[in-house]
Design a protein around this motif. Sequence first.
Motif, PDB file in Angstrom:
ATOM      1  N   ALA A  75       0.841  -1.210   0.000  1.00 13.32           N
ATOM      2  CA  ALA A  75       0.000   0.000   0.000  1.00 13.32           C
ATOM      3  C   ALA A  75       0.871   1.254   0.000  1.00 13.32           C
ATOM      4  O   ALA A  75       0.532   2.262  -0.649  1.00 13.32           O
ATOM      5  N   ARG A 135      -7.360  -7.464   0.749  1.00 16.64           N
ATOM      6  CA  ARG A 135      -6.963  -6.335   1.590  1.00 16.64           C
ATOM      7  C   ARG A 135      -6.801  -5.035   0.801  1.00 16.64           C
ATOM      8  O   ARG A 135      -7.089  -3.952   1.318  1.00 16.64           O
ATOM      9  N   LEU A 136      -6.334  -5.122  -0.441  1.00 17.47           N
ATOM     10  CA  LEU A 136      -5.960  -3.906  -1.166  1.00 17.47           C
ATOM     11  C   LEU A 136      -6.870  -3.510  -2.321  1.00 17.47           C
ATOM     12  O   LEU A 136      -6.916  -2.338  -2.700  1.00 17.47           O
ATOM     13  N   SER A 137      -7.591  -4.469  -2.907  1.00 12.73           N
ATOM     14  CA  SER A 137      -8.403  -4.119  -4.084  1.00 12.73           C
ATOM     15  C   SER A 137      -9.500  -3.090  -3.804  1.00 12.73           C
ATOM     16  O   SER A 137      -9.862  -2.340  -4.723  1.00 12.73           O
ATOM     17  N   PRO A 138     -10.066  -3.023  -2.575  1.00 14.75           N
ATOM     18  CA  PRO A 138     -11.052  -1.961  -2.337  1.00 14.75           C
ATOM     19  C   PRO A 138     -10.452  -0.553  -2.363  1.00 14.75           C
ATOM     20  O   PRO A 138     -11.167   0.432  -2.527  1.00 14.75           O
ATOM     21  N   LYS A 139      -9.120  -0.469  -2.218  1.00 16.27           N
ATOM     22  CA  LYS A 139      -8.470   0.847  -2.108  1.00 16.27           C
ATOM     23  C   LYS A 139      -7.689   1.237  -3.360  1.00 16.27           C
ATOM     24  O   LYS A 139      -7.465   2.425  -3.603  1.00 16.27           O
ATOM     25  N   PHE A 140      -7.254   0.249  -4.136  1.00 13.30           N
ATOM     26  CA  PHE A 140      -6.394   0.540  -5.277  1.00 13.30           C
ATOM     27  C   PHE A 140      -6.888  -0.188  -6.528  1.00 13.30           C
ATOM     28  O   PHE A 140      -7.456  -1.273  -6.446  1.00 13.30           O
ATOM     29  N   SER A 175       0.563   3.957  -2.870  1.00 15.70           N
ATOM     30  CA  SER A 175       0.193   5.319  -2.481  1.00 15.70           C
ATOM     31  C   SER A 175       1.193   6.345  -2.991  1.00 15.70           C
ATOM     32  O   SER A 175       0.856   7.525  -3.198  1.00 15.70           O
TER      33      SER A 175
END
Length: 228
Positions: free
Chosen positions: A82, A111-116, A86
Amino acid sequence: MSCLYGVGVGTGNPELITLKALRILQSVPVIAYPASEQGNSFARSIVAEFLQDNQIEIPIILPFKLEKSAQPFYDKAAEQLAEQLSNGRDVAVLCEGDPFFYGSFMYIFNRLSPKFTTEIIPGISSVMASAAMMGIPLTYRNDVFMVLSGILSKEVLKEKLRVADAAVIIKLGKNFSKVKQVLQELGLVERAKYIENATLENQQILSIDEVEAETVPYFSLIVIPSQF
């Protein structure tokens, strides 16, 4: 905008990665890959010849003992990736086989697909590669095909195999003797074939009775093809 890539690198033979996987591997600034606590990474070894000297490498250290939970390790890895994302850097996570088929990348994805922004590059799974190496069609027409874990109990394995026209049993290792007993009780030993290190130079294809149980690797598998 940065992108997280889950890149399937197949079963071990670097000639079997896709053209898209190769393009991504050689263009992203950050490469991540699962590794043992000793730092060894089979996924990285598959594509080592294609990596660039200027790429940032992030080993995702994972425990390979069932009694030790991997979830805290995925939490730490997600934080590391992340940070790179970022800061605007694309990240490719190397995945043995296919990222969404029993792959460790799925835990990073969750863990990361909802954010990136995330993209999956599919790879050849051990199931498909093993059938090809054996020269055995897996299944025909409307047959029921199952993929089963050797970790399952004898009772569950027997229940599933009774209704399957074809099956592949993965995650063997110390489970081999149990699986063999199930195959014997169901009369499937003659149809079944064992394979380890599919697509590699040290690949072995054996009948079930030829296998020495104490030498079976965890990532070997058994193919029970449909009857034509």
